[in-house]
Motif scaffolding. Structure first.
Motif, PDB file in Angstrom:
ATOM      1  N   PRO A  66       0.814  -1.216   0.000  1.00 28.86           N
ATOM      2  CA  PRO A  66       0.000   0.000   0.000  1.00 28.86           C
ATOM      3  C   PRO A  66       0.852   1.272   0.000  1.00 28.86           C
ATOM      4  CG  PRO A  66      -0.178  -1.127   2.109  1.00 28.86           C
ATOM      5  CD  PRO A  66       0.644  -1.992   1.225  1.00 28.86           C
ATOM      6  N   SER A  67       0.258   2.356  -0.440  1.00 28.51           N
ATOM      7  CA  SER A  67       0.974   3.631  -0.580  1.00 28.51           C
ATOM      8  C   SER A  67       1.353   4.261   0.749  1.00 28.51           C
ATOM      9  CB  SER A  67       0.142   4.611  -1.407  1.00 28.51           C
ATOM     10  OG  SER A  67      -1.085   4.851  -0.758  1.00 28.51           O
ATOM     11  N   SER A  68       0.931   3.693   1.851  1.00 28.82           N
ATOM     12  CA  SER A  68       1.299   4.209   3.173  1.00 28.82           C
ATOM     13  C   SER A  68       2.642   3.664   3.666  1.00 28.82           C
ATOM     14  CB  SER A  68       0.206   3.848   4.179  1.00 28.82           C
ATOM     15  OG  SER A  68       0.010   2.440   4.181  1.00 28.82           O
ATOM     16  N   ILE A  69       3.143   2.609   3.055  1.00 33.54           N
ATOM     17  CA  ILE A  69       4.393   1.967   3.488  1.00 33.54           C
ATOM     18  C   ILE A  69       5.593   2.840   3.132  1.00 33.54           C
ATOM     19  CG2 ILE A  69       5.939  -0.021   3.169  1.00 33.54           C
ATOM     20  CD1 ILE A  69       3.489  -0.833   4.706  1.00 33.54           C
ATOM     21  N   ALA A  70       6.437   3.125   4.137  1.00 34.77           N
ATOM     22  CA  ALA A  70       7.659   3.911   3.916  1.00 34.77           C
ATOM     23  C   ALA A  70       8.899   3.024   3.936  1.00 34.77           C
ATOM     24  CB  ALA A  70       7.786   5.002   4.967  1.00 34.77           C
ATOM     25  N   THR A  71       8.877   1.991   4.771  1.00 34.61           N
ATOM     26  CA  THR A  71      10.054   1.130   4.885  1.00 34.61           C
ATOM     27  C   THR A  71       9.680  -0.346   4.783  1.00 34.61           C
ATOM     28  OG1 THR A  71       9.904   1.036   7.293  1.00 34.61           O
ATOM     29  CG2 THR A  71      11.291   2.766   6.363  1.00 34.61           C
ATOM     30  N   ILE A  72      10.581  -1.078   4.161  1.00 32.69           N
ATOM     31  CA  ILE A  72      10.480  -2.532   4.096  1.00 32.69           C
ATOM     32  C   ILE A  72      11.683  -3.058   4.865  1.00 32.69           C
ATOM     33  CG2 ILE A  72      10.514  -4.552   2.584  1.00 32.69           C
ATOM     34  CD1 ILE A  72       9.250  -2.759   0.398  1.00 32.69           C
ATOM     35  N   GLY A  73      11.444  -3.839   5.907  1.00 37.79           N
ATOM     36  CA  GLY A  73      12.499  -4.281   6.808  1.00 37.79           C
ATOM     37  C   GLY A  73      13.422  -5.339   6.238  1.00 37.79           C
ATOM     38  N   GLU A  74      14.478  -5.618   7.002  1.00 36.11           N
ATOM     39  CA  GLU A  74      15.459  -6.627   6.637  1.00 36.11           C
ATOM     40  C   GLU A  74      14.790  -7.992   6.462  1.00 36.11           C
ATOM     41  OE1 GLU A  74      18.563  -6.765   9.544  1.00 36.11           O
ATOM     42  OE2 GLU A  74      19.045  -4.648   9.299  1.00 36.11           O
ATOM     43  N   SER A  75      15.147  -8.668   5.403  1.00 32.61           N
ATOM     44  CA  SER A  75      14.671 -10.029   5.123  1.00 32.61           C
ATOM     45  C   SER A  75      13.148 -10.139   5.069  1.00 32.61           C
ATOM     46  CB  SER A  75      15.226 -11.021   6.156  1.00 32.61           C
ATOM     47  OG  SER A  75      16.633 -10.973   6.179  1.00 32.61           O
ATOM     48  N   ALA A  76      12.469  -9.031   4.790  1.00 31.15           N
ATOM     49  CA  ALA A  76      11.005  -8.999   4.817  1.00 31.15           C
ATOM     50  C   ALA A  76      10.376 -10.052   3.905  1.00 31.15           C
ATOM     51  CB  ALA A  76      10.496  -7.614   4.456  1.00 31.15           C
ATOM     52  N   PHE A  77      10.949 -10.270   2.728  1.00 28.69           N
ATOM     53  CA  PHE A  77      10.411 -11.243   1.777  1.00 28.69           C
ATOM     54  C   PHE A  77      11.432 -12.336   1.459  1.00 28.69           C
ATOM     55  CE2 PHE A  77       8.071  -7.309   1.041  1.00 28.69           C
ATOM     56  CZ  PHE A  77       6.769  -7.769   1.111  1.00 28.69           C
ATOM     57  N   GLU A  78      12.442 -12.469   2.291  1.00 30.91           N
ATOM     58  CA  GLU A  78      13.498 -13.456   2.059  1.00 30.91           C
ATOM     59  C   GLU A  78      12.915 -14.863   1.978  1.00 30.91           C
ATOM     60  OE1 GLU A  78      17.850 -14.704   3.829  1.00 30.91           O
ATOM     61  OE2 GLU A  78      16.472 -13.630   5.131  1.00 30.91           O
ATOM     62  N   GLY A  79      13.323 -15.596   0.968  1.00 34.46           N
ATOM     63  CA  GLY A  79      12.869 -16.970   0.826  1.00 34.46           C
ATOM     64  C   GLY A  79      11.476 -17.124   0.247  1.00 34.46           C
ATOM     65  N   CYS A  80      10.900 -16.050  -0.268  1.00 34.05           N
ATOM     66  CA  CYS A  80       9.583 -16.127  -0.910  1.00 34.05           C
ATOM     67  C   CYS A  80       9.807 -16.588  -2.350  1.00 34.05           C
ATOM     68  CB  CYS A  80       8.865 -14.781  -0.848  1.00 34.05           C
ATOM     69  SG  CYS A  80       8.426 -14.276   0.824  1.00 34.05           S
TER      70      CYS A  80
END
Length: 170
Positions: free
Chosen positions: A105-119
């Motif tokens: 969504p357009s409200s997200i400012a940061t995506i954290g470490e390993s947020a989607f790792e292994g997807c």
């Protein structure tokens, strides 16, 4: 989890619930989770080990999602984040190998470490202009990721990537 003698596989948290505590549903055999607008906080590992979940509905009232949520969701395919969520926590979707697409969504400012790792099943992602930083290894192990949608080249160039594996193109 059995409630009134009935096994709960579709978990609908009751409206009026303000918080889901740490480990509250860890190990549950749920296929979907719906969280009401009254919930403002989800504790760490609240859904750890819930490996059968395929969809999660997270309302706008949950402004920041805790680390390791949803932990160990290997079958999850769909995640709906409300428009008011401001960050995706470290390791939030790590290991969600069944997830094939996500729209941030357009409200997200940061995506954290390993947020989607292994997807490993993730094939496309849309990153809005609001994202300004992506943590280390956020997209590590996303071998099938072939499509990254952004609004403009300027928006893309304004993102700070922590390392090469933070960049979904890598």
């Amino acid at each position: 989890l059995y409630v009134g003698g009935e096994e709960v596989t579709v978990l609908v948290i009751p409206e009026g619930t303000a918080e889901i505590g740490e480990y509250a549903f860890a190990g549950g055999q749920f296929t979907s989770v719906t969280i009401p607008n009254s919930v403002t906080n989800i504790g760490d590992a609240a859904f750890a080990g819930c490996s059968d979940v395929k969809s999660v509905m997270i309302p706008k009232s949950v402004a920041k999602l805790s680390e390791t949520f949803p932990d160990a969701y290997t079958k999850i395919q769909e995640v709906v984040l409300a428009d008011d969520v401001v960050s995706i926590g470290n390791q939030m979707f790590s290991g969600c190998s069944g997830m094939f697409s996500v729209t941030i969504p357009s409200s997200i400012a940061t995506i954290g470490e390993s947020a989607f790792e292994g997807c490993g099943g993730l094939m496309s992602i849309a990153i809005p202009p609001s994202v300004t930083s992506i943590g280390a290894d956020a997209f590590s192990g996303c071998e099938k990721l072939k499509r990254v949608d952004v609004a403009s080249m300027e928006d893309w160039l304004n993102i700070e990537f922590a390392n090469a594996a933070a960049n979904p193109l890598n």
